[in-house]
Design a protein around this motif. Structure first.
Motif, PDB file in Angstrom:
ATOM      1  N   ASN A 121       0.864  -1.193   0.000  1.00  0.00           N
ATOM      2  CA  ASN A 121       0.000   0.000   0.000  1.00  0.00           C
ATOM      3  C   ASN A 121       0.898   1.240   0.000  1.00  0.00           C
ATOM      4  OD1 ASN A 121       1.004   0.247   2.642  1.00  0.00           O
ATOM      5  ND2 ASN A 121      -0.728  -0.837   3.489  1.00  0.00           N
ATOM      6  N   ALA A 122       0.274   2.414   0.017  1.00  0.00           N
ATOM      7  CA  ALA A 122       1.005   3.699   0.053  1.00  0.00           C
ATOM      8  C   ALA A 122       2.097   3.755  -1.022  1.00  0.00           C
ATOM      9  CB  ALA A 122       1.610   3.925   1.446  1.00  0.00           C
ATOM     10  N   VAL A 123       1.777   3.248  -2.215  1.00  0.00           N
ATOM     11  CA  VAL A 123       2.794   3.176  -3.283  1.00  0.00           C
ATOM     12  C   VAL A 123       3.158   4.582  -3.780  1.00  0.00           C
ATOM     13  CG1 VAL A 123       3.446   2.073  -5.451  1.00  0.00           C
ATOM     14  CG2 VAL A 123       1.836   0.929  -3.951  1.00  0.00           C
ATOM     15  N   SER A 124       2.150   5.467  -3.886  1.00  0.00           N
ATOM     16  CA  SER A 124       2.458   6.812  -4.386  1.00  0.00           C
ATOM     17  C   SER A 124       3.357   7.543  -3.371  1.00  0.00           C
ATOM     18  CB  SER A 124       1.184   7.605  -4.669  1.00  0.00           C
ATOM     19  OG  SER A 124       0.419   7.682  -3.510  1.00  0.00           O
ATOM     20  N   ARG A 125       3.093   7.331  -2.096  1.00  0.00           N
ATOM     21  CA  ARG A 125       3.944   7.949  -1.063  1.00  0.00           C
ATOM     22  C   ARG A 125       5.371   7.413  -1.172  1.00  0.00           C
ATOM     23  NH1 ARG A 125       5.285   7.066   4.571  1.00  0.00           N
ATOM     24  NH2 ARG A 125       6.255   9.034   5.103  1.00  0.00           N
ATOM     25  N   ALA A 126       5.489   6.111  -1.442  1.00  0.00           N
ATOM     26  CA  ALA A 126       6.823   5.500  -1.579  1.00  0.00           C
ATOM     27  C   ALA A 126       7.565   6.123  -2.759  1.00  0.00           C
ATOM     28  CB  ALA A 126       6.687   3.990  -1.760  1.00  0.00           C
ATOM     29  N   ARG A 127       6.856   6.298  -3.902  1.00  0.00           N
ATOM     30  CA  ARG A 127       7.517   6.915  -5.080  1.00  0.00           C
ATOM     31  C   ARG A 127       8.002   8.312  -4.731  1.00  0.00           C
ATOM     32  NH1 ARG A 127       3.204   4.495  -8.206  1.00  0.00           N
ATOM     33  NH2 ARG A 127       4.074   2.850  -9.491  1.00  0.00           N
ATOM     34  N   GLU A 128       7.131   9.085  -4.078  1.00  0.00           N
ATOM     35  CA  GLU A 128       7.480  10.469  -3.751  1.00  0.00           C
ATOM     36  C   GLU A 128       8.695  10.493  -2.815  1.00  0.00           C
ATOM     37  OE1 GLU A 128       4.107  12.761  -2.494  1.00  0.00           O
ATOM     38  OE2 GLU A 128       5.320  14.566  -2.202  1.00  0.00           O
ATOM     39  N   TYR A 129       8.690   9.628  -1.821  1.00  0.00           N
ATOM     40  CA  TYR A 129       9.803   9.561  -0.868  1.00  0.00           C
ATOM     41  C   TYR A 129      11.106   9.224  -1.588  1.00  0.00           C
ATOM     42  CZ  TYR A 129      12.933   7.688   2.670  1.00  0.00           C
ATOM     43  OH  TYR A 129      14.044   7.427   3.430  1.00  0.00           O
ATOM     44  N   LEU A 130      11.040   8.202  -2.453  1.00  0.00           N
ATOM     45  CA  LEU A 130      12.248   7.742  -3.145  1.00  0.00           C
ATOM     46  C   LEU A 130      12.841   8.860  -3.994  1.00  0.00           C
ATOM     47  CD1 LEU A 130      10.962   4.214  -4.174  1.00  0.00           C
ATOM     48  CD2 LEU A 130      12.897   4.659  -2.656  1.00  0.00           C
ATOM     49  N   ILE A 131      11.964   9.522  -4.753  1.00  0.00           N
ATOM     50  CA  ILE A 131      12.431  10.576  -5.659  1.00  0.00           C
ATOM     51  C   ILE A 131      13.004  11.749  -4.858  1.00  0.00           C
ATOM     52  CG2 ILE A 131      11.613  12.281  -7.352  1.00  0.00           C
ATOM     53  CD1 ILE A 131       9.746   9.913  -8.350  1.00  0.00           C
ATOM     54  N   LYS A 132      12.301  12.105  -3.774  1.00  0.00           N
ATOM     55  CA  LYS A 132      12.789  13.225  -2.945  1.00  0.00           C
ATOM     56  C   LYS A 132      14.060  12.839  -2.184  1.00  0.00           C
ATOM     57  CE  LYS A 132       8.580  15.835  -2.876  1.00  0.00           C
ATOM     58  NZ  LYS A 132       7.302  16.111  -2.263  1.00  0.00           N
ATOM     59  N   SER A 133      14.348  11.532  -2.099  1.00  0.00           N
ATOM     60  CA  SER A 133      15.576  11.087  -1.422  1.00  0.00           C
ATOM     61  C   SER A 133      16.707  10.848  -2.416  1.00  0.00           C
ATOM     62  CB  SER A 133      15.325   9.790  -0.651  1.00  0.00           C
ATOM     63  OG  SER A 133      14.200   9.881   0.127  1.00  0.00           O
ATOM     64  N   GLY A 134      16.515  11.249  -3.671  1.00  0.00           N
ATOM     65  CA  GLY A 134      17.612  11.152  -4.645  1.00  0.00           C
ATOM     66  C   GLY A 134      17.632   9.862  -5.448  1.00  0.00           C
ATOM     67  N   PHE A 135      16.474   9.235  -5.625  1.00  0.00           N
ATOM     68  CA  PHE A 135      16.407   8.043  -6.481  1.00  0.00           C
ATOM     69  C   PHE A 135      15.642   8.355  -7.765  1.00  0.00           C
ATOM     70  CE2 PHE A 135      17.531   5.954  -2.557  1.00  0.00           C
ATOM     71  CZ  PHE A 135      18.383   4.957  -3.008  1.00  0.00           C
ATOM     72  N   LYS A 136      16.027   7.613  -8.807  1.00  0.00           N
ATOM     73  CA  LYS A 136      15.361   7.731 -10.103  1.00  0.00           C
ATOM     74  C   LYS A 136      14.705   6.379 -10.369  1.00  0.00           C
ATOM     75  CE  LYS A 136      16.722   8.606 -14.942  1.00  0.00           C
ATOM     76  NZ  LYS A 136      15.391   8.536 -15.401  1.00  0.00           N
ATOM     77  N   ILE A 137      13.455   6.404 -10.803  1.00  0.00           N
ATOM     78  CA  ILE A 137      12.770   5.134 -11.066  1.00  0.00           C
ATOM     79  C   ILE A 137      13.179   4.648 -12.447  1.00  0.00           C
ATOM     80  CG2 ILE A 137      10.498   4.035 -11.379  1.00  0.00           C
ATOM     81  CD1 ILE A 137       9.545   5.935  -9.097  1.00  0.00           C
ATOM     82  N   CYS A 138      13.805   3.478 -12.523  1.00  0.00           N
ATOM     83  CA  CYS A 138      14.292   3.017 -13.828  1.00  0.00           C
ATOM     84  C   CYS A 138      13.388   1.938 -14.431  1.00  0.00           C
ATOM     85  CB  CYS A 138      15.737   2.569 -13.777  1.00  0.00           C
ATOM     86  SG  CYS A 138      16.136   1.481 -12.446  1.00  0.00           S
ATOM     87  N   ASP A 139      12.568   1.300 -13.630  1.00  0.00           N
ATOM     88  CA  ASP A 139      11.606   0.345 -14.189  1.00  0.00           C
ATOM     89  C   ASP A 139      10.461   0.153 -13.196  1.00  0.00           C
ATOM     90  OD1 ASP A 139      10.471  -1.329 -16.030  1.00  0.00           O
ATOM     91  OD2 ASP A 139      11.883  -2.972 -15.766  1.00  0.00           O
ATOM     92  N   GLU A 140       9.324  -0.231 -13.756  1.00  0.00           N
ATOM     93  CA  GLU A 140       8.156  -0.539 -12.924  1.00  0.00           C
ATOM     94  C   GLU A 140       7.398  -1.673 -13.575  1.00  0.00           C
ATOM     95  OE1 GLU A 140       6.957   3.796 -11.068  1.00  0.00           O
ATOM     96  OE2 GLU A 140       6.488   3.370 -13.135  1.00  0.00           O
ATOM     97  N   MET A 141       6.809  -2.520 -12.750  1.00  0.00           N
ATOM     98  CA  MET A 141       6.027  -3.641 -13.267  1.00  0.00           C
ATOM     99  C   MET A 141       4.703  -3.711 -12.526  1.00  0.00           C
ATOM    100  SD  MET A 141       9.360  -5.799 -13.231  1.00  0.00           S
ATOM    101  CE  MET A 141      10.056  -4.369 -12.505  1.00  0.00           C
ATOM    102  N   LEU A 142       3.700  -4.157 -13.274  1.00  0.00           N
ATOM    103  CA  LEU A 142       2.371  -4.319 -12.713  1.00  0.00           C
ATOM    104  C   LEU A 142       2.065  -5.809 -12.702  1.00  0.00           C
ATOM    105  CD1 LEU A 142       0.265  -2.181 -11.928  1.00  0.00           C
ATOM    106  CD2 LEU A 142      -0.584  -2.257 -14.276  1.00  0.00           C
TER     107      LEU A 142
END
Ligand SMILES: C[S@@+](CC[C@H](N)C(=O)[O-])C[C@H]1O[C@@H](n2cnc3c(N)ncnc32)[C@H](O)[C@@H]1O
Length: 229
Positions: A121-142
């Motif tokens: 759960n809280a996936v959007s919060r996780a994305r926001e946290y990661l990006i604000k912590s200096g990570f770039k999302i390189c792949d995603e799977m559903l």
């Protein structure tokens, strides 16, 4: 070792030849699969609770993999020395727990190359946290399994371009993967936000009104996303 579709997607996103840690390994299914398939030659697994830890230990012994799988009892990444692993896998846990695990071990996180996360759960919060912590999302799977969607996020250190905050909800890679399940995933999100909107009374209270406004904007943007597909 036969994995569920969710765990199999996670396993195949682990870089070949990497040295990962599987946090909260439970039965140790993922590390066993990674070794048996030759994706990794050594895997560390951590487990917080005695019950799953014992289960994992039994699995490692049964599979005769004690040389390749190093099981450690402890919280999140705390049993790991910085630099010991290059990939962190945390799956099947709540988004807030995953973020807490990352926050509690900054020295380990700073030294890894890849994070593979699958929050329940809280996936959007996780994305926001990661990006604000200096990570770039390189792949995603559903993954659609057991009548629900699971999102797997793979990221590396770097800067993520954010064109709109709605991407925290739908992902930064998923919209461009031509996955036929993606439109169903977006429609489900719209339905969930509409239900939440109907659940907020028109009380006139500022906090409730702000929530209504946020939900309305998200619904509108998600409907726009459907027109791109
Ligand atoms: C639902 S299971 C998920 C197992 C597996 N990772 C998967 O994706 O199927 C969650 C596991 O994480 C363990 N766990 C929960 N919090 C943890 C933490 N902070 N550190 C390590 N393990 C944890 C639990 O004991 C449990 O075995």
């Amino acid at each position: 070792m036969k994995l569920t579709q969710r765990l199999e997607k996670i396993a195949h996103s682990v870089p070949e030849g990497s040295e990962p840690v599987d946090v909260g390994t439970d039965h140790c299914y993922l590390p066993v699969f990674l070794i048996e398939k030759g994706i990794c030659s050594r895997v560390i697994a951590t487990e917080l609770n005695r019950g799953p830890y014992t289960r994992a230990l039994q699995m490692i012994k049964r599979k005769k993999l004690s040389e390749c799988i190093d099981l450690r009892l402890g919280y999140g990444l705390e049993p790991i020395t910085p630099g010991e692993v290059d990939t962190v896998i945390i799956s099947g846990m709540g988004g807030n727990t995953i973020l807490e695990i990352l926050e509690r071990s900054p020295l380990v996180v700073n030294k890894v190359k890849t994070l593979i996360l699958q929050p329940m759960n809280a996936v959007s919060r996780a994305r926001e946290y990661l990006i604000k912590s200096g990570f770039k999302i390189c792949d995603e799977m559903l993954v659609y399994e057991g009548k629900r969607f699971y999102e797997v996020i793979k990221c590396e250190h770097g800067k993520q371009k954010i064109e709109d905050e709605i991407f925290y909800e739908i992902g930064f890679v998923l919209p461009y993967k031509h996955d036929p399940m993606f439109s169903i995933f977006v429609k489900e999100k719209i339905a969930r936000f509409k239900k939440a909107l109907n659940g907020i009374s028109k009380s006139g209270y500022a906090k409730a009104e702000a929530k209504r406004k946020t939900l309305k904007t998200k619904i509108q943007k998600l409907q726009e996303v459907l027109t791109w597909l």
